[in-house]
Design an enzyme around this catalytic site. Structure first.
Site, mmCIF file in Angstrom:
data_model
loop_
_atom_site.group_PDB
_atom_site.id
_atom_site.type_symbol
_atom_site.label_atom_id
_atom_site.label_comp_id
_atom_site.label_asym_id
_atom_site.label_seq_id
_atom_site.Cartn_x
_atom_site.Cartn_y
_atom_site.Cartn_z
ATOM 1 N N ASP A 81 71.741 -34.551 35.758
ATOM 2 C CA ASP A 81 71.131 -33.447 36.499
ATOM 3 C C ASP A 81 71.725 -33.402 37.916
ATOM 4 O O ASP A 81 71.781 -34.442 38.590
ATOM 5 C CB ASP A 81 69.611 -33.694 36.559
ATOM 6 N N GLY A 204 62.971 -26.582 38.774
ATOM 7 C CA GLY A 204 61.684 -26.522 39.486
ATOM 8 C C GLY A 204 60.547 -26.112 38.574
ATOM 9 O O GLY A 204 59.676 -25.337 38.961
ATOM 10 N N SER A 206 57.949 -27.671 37.538
ATOM 11 C CA SER A 206 56.600 -28.208 37.778
ATOM 12 C C SER A 206 55.787 -27.227 38.616
ATOM 13 O O SER A 206 56.172 -26.918 39.748
ATOM 14 C CB SER A 206 56.686 -29.546 38.532
ATOM 15 N N ASN A 225 63.644 -27.381 33.583
ATOM 16 C CA ASN A 225 63.607 -28.749 34.104
ATOM 17 C C ASN A 225 62.211 -29.103 34.603
ATOM 18 O O ASN A 225 61.594 -28.317 35.330
ATOM 19 C CB ASN A 225 64.573 -28.886 35.284
#
Ligand code: 13P
Length: 279
Positions: A81, A204, A206, A225
């Site tokens: 990543d 991003g 979350s 992600n």
């Protein structure tokens, strides 16, 4: 089953869903996400930040990821990543990564194109595919970001680099959002159209409200992600078990609970992204 990035992205493209890409930090987070993937019969990506290759931890963590992926009953890609340079990419490949993200988004457009193409050429020769990034995805702590990925630039970037998927800036950021983000779903559609349907990546993941995640997947996001939520699930599980007077101090028994809380989080994300039963 250890598979490459193209394998899981193709599954997502054909099935109209998004692959959950979980950032992992230790063996327990690997165990949590793999258990969830097997239970949900879902393909997943396990990914690491480059600092986890740079520190001593990579020596232990990367072989554990490869072993877990090989043993898993579902397709698992081991992905780097935000690789910032060829050196990090080479390290990840040496540790057995089957997917690479090269992040040249901090560079001017021409330099990003040149560097990304170079990484694509290196990886192509060993059947590893590359995720690029156009439009720098910062942190929730950065000043307001108003420069979103341009569909026209994305079209040129994809054509010139031959990336397998593209991370885009559409109102997303890394970390827990201070207030709910407002993703530019129309832009996702426009980038898909301009690029001839390149699979798109949402960083991003979350804290993005579920309805926006679903709309983004419908519009063409094929990988999302999830990092901060994995950390919180692990930390919450650890705190809960620390607070339990009946807990065992034997580390393997103690860690069973944080592994379960990570698994629970991963199951939620797998279902949200439509990846359940898609292995
Ligand atoms: P979050 O930590 O916000 O979930 O972002 C993870 C990510 O995008 C990693 O590249």
């Amino acid at each position: 089953m250890l598979v490459n990035l193209k394998y899981v992205i193709d599954l997502a493209e054909k099935g109209n869903f998004a692959i959950p890409a979980f950032n992992v930090y230790n063996t327990e987070t690997v165990m949590g996400v793999v258990k969830a993937a097997e239970e949900a019969k879902a393909p997943i990506i396990i990914q690491v930040y480059p600092r986890l290759l740079n520190e001593e931890v990579g020596y232990y963590l990367c072989p554990a990821i490869v072993a877990a992926a090989r043993k898993a009953s579902v397709p698992v890609c081991f992905h780097l990543d935000h690789g910032p340079s060829e050196m990090e990419v080479q390290k990840a490949l040496r540790w057995g990564a089957t997917g690479i993200m090269y992040d040249g988004s901090v560079h001017p457009f021409e330099e990003n194109v040149k560097n990304t193409k170079h990484i694509v050429d290196i990886c192509e020769s060993i059947d590893v595919c590359v995720e690029g990034e156009l439009g720098h995805i910062g942190s929730v702590n950065d000043d307001a970001m108003d420069e979103f990925t341009s569909p026209e630039e994305a079209a040129e970037f994809v054509k010139r680099t031959n990336v397998t998927c593209l991370a885009v800036l559409i109102g997303n950021a890394h970390g827990h959002y201070k207030k709910p983000p407002k993703l530019d779903i129309e832009r996702v559609k426009a980038i898909r159209e301009a690029t001839g349907g390149i699979p798109l990546v949402l960083h991003g993941g979350s804290g993005i409200p579920d309805d926006q995640v679903k709309a983004a997947v419908n519009a063409g996001i094929r990988k999302m992600n999830i990092g901060t939520d994995v950390c919180c699930a692990f930390a919450d599980g650890t705190k809960e078990i620390l607070d339990d007077p009946s807990r065992s101090l034997a580390i393997d028994l103690f860690m069973k609970h944080p592994i379960e809380t990570v698994k629970k989080l991963a199951l939620e994300k797998i279902k949200l992204l439509g990846a359940e039963n898609k292995a």
